[in-house]
Write a protein that holds these residues in place. Structure first.
Motif, PDB file in Angstrom:
ATOM      1  N   GLY A 101       0.834  -1.197   0.000  1.00  0.00           N
ATOM      2  CA  GLY A 101       0.000   0.000   0.000  1.00  0.00           C
ATOM      3  C   GLY A 101       0.862   1.237   0.000  1.00  0.00           C
ATOM      4  N   SER A 102       0.526   2.185   0.871  1.00  0.00           N
ATOM      5  CA  SER A 102       1.295   3.427   0.928  1.00  0.00           C
ATOM      6  C   SER A 102       2.408   3.370   1.961  1.00  0.00           C
ATOM      7  N   GLY A 103       2.499   2.258   2.694  1.00  0.00           N
ATOM      8  CA  GLY A 103       3.548   2.111   3.687  1.00  0.00           C
ATOM      9  C   GLY A 103       3.160   2.746   5.010  1.00  0.00           C
ATOM     10  N   GLU A 104       3.965   2.510   6.025  1.00  0.00           N
ATOM     11  CA  GLU A 104       3.710   3.058   7.352  1.00  0.00           C
ATOM     12  C   GLU A 104       5.046   3.319   8.032  1.00  0.00           C
TER      13      GLU A 104
END
Length: 56
Positions: free
Chosen positions: A20-23
Motif C-alpha cells: 500500500g502506501s507504507g507506514e
C-alpha cells in the motif's frame, strides 16, 4: 509500549517491502529521548536486524 518504557529490549527484522502506501514504524517517537539506544544492527541477505535496548 515504548513511550511508557514497558519494553527493555526490542529486536526488529526489517525487510524492504512496500504494501500500500507504507507506514512509518517510528513516526513520532524520539527513541533517544525515551532512553533507548540501538545496540547493534546486522544486515542479512533479505532483511536487516536491528536491536534496541533501554539504557540503564
Amino acid at each position: 509500549m515504548l513511550r511508557v518504557s514497558l519494553i527493555d529490549e526490542l529486536h526488529l527484522a526489517v525487510r524492504p517491502i512496500l504494501l500500500g502506501s507504507g507506514e512509518h514504524l517510528r513516526d513520532g517517537l524520539d527513541l533517544h529521548a525515551l532512553g533507548y539506544a540501538r545496540t547493534h544492527a546486522v544486515a542479512g541477505e533479505r532483511a536487516t536486524y536491528v536491536f534496541l535496548s533501554k539504557r540503564a
